[in-house]
Enzyme design. Structure first.
Site, PDB file in Angstrom:
ATOM      1  N   LYS A  11      26.564  57.729  45.780  1.00  0.00           N
ATOM      2  CA  LYS A  11      26.211  56.327  45.557  1.00  0.00           C
ATOM      3  C   LYS A  11      25.485  55.802  46.789  1.00  0.00           C
ATOM      4  O   LYS A  11      25.962  55.970  47.922  1.00  0.00           O
ATOM      5  CB  LYS A  11      27.522  55.547  45.351  1.00  0.00           C
ATOM      6  CG  LYS A  11      27.430  54.338  44.480  1.00  0.00           C
ATOM      7  CD  LYS A  11      28.862  53.875  44.174  1.00  0.00           C
ATOM      8  CE  LYS A  11      28.867  52.578  43.439  1.00  0.00           C
ATOM      9  NZ  LYS A  11      30.239  52.052  43.294  1.00  0.00           N
TER      10      LYS A  11
HETATM   11  O1  G3P Z   1      31.715  48.387  40.256  1.00  0.00           O
HETATM   12  C1  G3P Z   1      31.537  47.512  41.328  1.00  0.00           C
HETATM   13  C2  G3P Z   1      32.796  46.776  41.560  1.00  0.00           C
HETATM   14  O2  G3P Z   1      33.716  47.549  42.239  1.00  0.00           O
HETATM   15  C3  G3P Z   1      32.631  45.446  42.144  1.00  0.00           C
HETATM   16  O3  G3P Z   1      33.468  44.659  41.419  1.00  0.00           O
HETATM   17  O4  G3P Z   1      34.820  42.702  40.933  1.00  0.00           O
HETATM   18  O5  G3P Z   1      34.338  43.346  43.324  1.00  0.00           O
HETATM   19  O6  G3P Z   1      32.556  42.387  41.892  1.00  0.00           O
HETATM   20  P1  G3P Z   1      33.811  43.191  41.932  1.00  0.00           P
END
Ligand code: G3P
Length: 218
Positions: A83
């Site tokens: 990634k």
């Molecule tokens: O897949 C990306 C994720 O881990 C971010 O999620 O909820 O932190 O925006 P969030």
């Protein structure tokens, strides 16, 4: 549609994998921090459970160091997907990782259609638009998924749209309706997909009536 689980919690991954809900896994530095483990060890444990792509993120911001880190991560297992962030160095690393290391690449932190276009041109295996974080700003994350779908279809780009920062079951439904290739969601969101109050109510009624028959099937 493929379901990836967005966590580095090995116990959760094992349980969801047994339920047949895991086509792949995504992690990031924040999720590794939360796991409390070492990135190489945690990633290896996940790859021992899951056959599909397991995203592990480089943390360098400059190309040469990104490649060094990608080589270390790639050695962990064959299904590690590297990634990289959506920056110029990240896009350069994307091309090099695909061409020289022959590895899948997930380009992350995508917040615009043009960024997604660049990732496709760099040969990304996956593009990760963060729908929840776009919603947080008052815009509609799902509009971005529609735009990327249209652009990728216009040019037959093989890059898969990996809807990320999924926070709700509605995000999953909307992504499926638009035709995103993958969603990655936290374990709780994946489990919540099965819930419906009428299912619970109906099942309770069937169980109660069955008890009254006094029968057994097995
Ligand atoms: O897949 C990306 C994720 O881990 C971010 O999620 O909820 O932190 O925006 P969030």
């Amino acid at each position: 549609m493929k379901f990836f689980v967005d966590t580095a919690d090995v116990k959760e991954i094992k349980e969801l994998h047994q339920l047949g809900l895991v086509d792949g896994v995504t992690t990031n530095p924040s999720l590794i921090l939360k796991s409390g483990g070492k990135i190489t060890e945690v990633t290896k444990q996940i790859c021992d459970i899951v056959e599909g792509p397991v995203s592990a993120e480089v943390v360098a911001t400059e190309f040469p160091q990104m490649i060094k880190e990608a080589k270390v991560l790639a050695k962990i297992a064959k299904n590690v997907c590297i990634k990289v962030p959506l920056t110029l160095d990240g896009l350069r690393a994307c091309r090099a990782i695909r061409n020289d290391l022959g590895r899948m690449v997930n380009v992350t932190l995508c917040f615009s259609a043009n960024q997604a276009l660049l990732a496709a041109k760099a040969g990304a295996s996956f593009i990760s638009p963060f729908v929840g974080r776009i919603d947080d700003t008052g815009s509609d994350g799902m509009e971005l998924i529609s735009e990327i779908r249209q652009i990728y279809d216009n040019y037959d780009y093989p890059t898969e749209i990996l809807t990320a920062s999924v926070r709700t079951v509605n995000h999953v439904k909307q992504a499926a309706l638009i035709g995103a290739d993958v969603i990655t969601a936290p374990p709780a969101t994946l489990r919540a997909l099965v819930s419906h109050p009428l299912t619970d109510k109906g099942l309770a009624a069937f169980i109660a009536d069955w008890a009254k028959t006094g029968q057994k099937i097995a």
